[in-house]
Design a protein around this motif. Structure first.
Motif, PDB file in Angstrom:
ATOM      1  N   GLU A 104     -41.430 -50.226  -5.112  1.00 24.18           N
ATOM      2  CA  GLU A 104     -42.123 -51.499  -5.329  1.00 24.18           C
ATOM      3  C   GLU A 104     -42.847 -51.960  -4.064  1.00 24.18           C
ATOM      4  N   GLY A 105     -42.215 -51.756  -2.904  1.00 29.23           N
ATOM      5  CA  GLY A 105     -42.835 -52.189  -1.659  1.00 29.23           C
ATOM      6  C   GLY A 105     -44.147 -51.468  -1.388  1.00 29.23           C
ATOM      7  N   ALA A 106     -44.179 -50.159  -1.671  1.00 31.73           N
ATOM      8  CA  ALA A 106     -45.410 -49.393  -1.467  1.00 31.73           C
ATOM      9  C   ALA A 106     -46.480 -49.811  -2.476  1.00 31.73           C
ATOM     10  N   ALA A 107     -46.061 -50.044  -3.711  1.00 32.10           N
ATOM     11  CA  ALA A 107     -47.011 -50.457  -4.744  1.00 32.10           C
ATOM     12  C   ALA A 107     -47.650 -51.803  -4.406  1.00 32.10           C
ATOM     13  N   LYS A 108     -46.877 -52.684  -3.776  1.00 29.02           N
ATOM     14  CA  LYS A 108     -47.433 -53.985  -3.381  1.00 29.02           C
ATOM     15  C   LYS A 108     -48.507 -53.818  -2.317  1.00 29.02           C
ATOM     16  N   VAL A 109     -48.378 -52.788  -1.478  1.00 30.29           N
ATOM     17  CA  VAL A 109     -49.365 -52.554  -0.415  1.00 30.29           C
ATOM     18  C   VAL A 109     -50.667 -52.014  -1.002  1.00 30.29           C
ATOM     19  N   HIS A 110     -50.574 -50.942  -1.796  1.00 28.78           N
ATOM     20  CA  HIS A 110     -51.819 -50.296  -2.247  1.00 28.78           C
ATOM     21  C   HIS A 110     -52.175 -50.564  -3.701  1.00 28.78           C
ATOM     22  N   GLY A 111     -51.275 -51.209  -4.436  1.00 34.12           N
ATOM     23  CA  GLY A 111     -51.616 -51.651  -5.783  1.00 34.12           C
ATOM     24  C   GLY A 111     -51.457 -50.618  -6.876  1.00 34.12           C
ATOM     25  N   ILE A 112     -50.897 -49.445  -6.564  1.00 35.87           N
ATOM     26  CA  ILE A 112     -50.724 -48.398  -7.570  1.00 35.87           C
ATOM     27  C   ILE A 112     -49.250 -48.305  -7.931  1.00 35.87           C
ATOM     28  N   THR A 113     -48.933 -48.535  -9.200  1.00 37.82           N
ATOM     29  CA  THR A 113     -47.549 -48.448  -9.662  1.00 37.82           C
ATOM     30  C   THR A 113     -47.247 -47.029 -10.142  1.00 37.82           C
TER      31      THR A 113
END
Length: 245
Positions: free
Chosen positions: A55-64
């Motif tokens: 989730e933390g990475a997805a919040k950065v780049h927007g890709i789930t």
């Protein structure tokens, strides 16, 4: 005689599942050839990394994870095409411009080995020339307070950043920052690319050692020093047991 930064540049950036170069995976990637009086060419990829995107990475780049599985291409296919695009740029004599290059190039190297793709270093050998705006900035302005992320450097050097944490926007912005630094600092801008590459190897090592020393003398951060790597522009892969030395 034309300087390197007035010619064609190959900007490069990744967005990933995390910051562990040995185990994290590519989510999106971009190679952009720009400058030199020719139209900009942009090559973008989205991969299904084969693992969950935190989730933390997805919040950065927007890709789930769901989006990557639905829209991304097989990771091995993306890695093969990405390595080919980088190799084509390098063999054409273009410098690879990458912010914090040792992270992105190491991730690509490990992903290539993971998916049975010939690693970039095995294709281009000593032809690789890298320009890392982060290393250059720390060298020319070592005592400036504040952050050293791409957004920070864009503010410092008055560079437009069209969409932070998307691989294509970051790749273009890294080229713009490198251009500004080179234009401002004749020693950097007028250097032969081969010399500038070797200087950055030394500068990056010195900067990493300085950071490790800072961690060692900072209460609560002492253990962080052991994780600081000094290699640039890529952390060499560890040989597997049984490989020839």
């Amino acid at each position: 005689m034309a300087t390197w930064y007035e010619g064609r540049l190959a900007g490069f950036d990744l967005e990933t599942t995390g910051v562990d170069v040995e185990n994290d995976r590519i989510v999106t990637a971009c190679v952009v050839q720009c400058g030199g009086g020719h139209p900009t060419q942009t090559f973008n990829w989205m991969a299904d990394p084969g693992i969950e995107i935190p989730e933390g990475a997805a919040k950065v780049h927007g890709i789930t994870t769901e989006q990557a599985r639905a829209e991304g291409r097989p990771a091995g296919e993306v890695v093969e095409q990405l390595v080919a695009a980088l190799a084509e740029s390098v063999l054409a004599g273009l410098p690879v411009v990458a912010m914090n290059a040792s992270f992105d190039l190491t991730i690509v190297d490990r992903e290539a080995r993971r998916h049975g793709v010939q690693p970039l270093v095995d294709i281009v050998g000593d032809d690789l020339r890298v320009v890392d705006p982060r290393v250059l900035d720390k060298k020319i302005d070592p005592y400036r307070r504040g952050g050293r992320k791409l957004e920070d450097l864009c503010r410092t050097y008055d560079v437009r950043l069209d969409g932070a944490h998307s691989a294509d926007a970051d790749a273009v912005a890294a080229c713009r920052v490198a251009w500004r630094i080179a234009a401002k600092e004749p020693r950097i801008g007028e250097a032969p690319l081969s010399a500038l590459h070797l200087w950055q190897v030394s500068w990056a090592r010195e900067q990493a050692k300085s950071l490790a020393d800072y961690f060692r003398r900072t209460p609560g951060k002492e253990s962080w020093a052991d994780g600081v790597r000094t290699e640039w522009p890529m952390i060499p892969a560890q040989r597997e047991a049984g490989e020839d030395s």
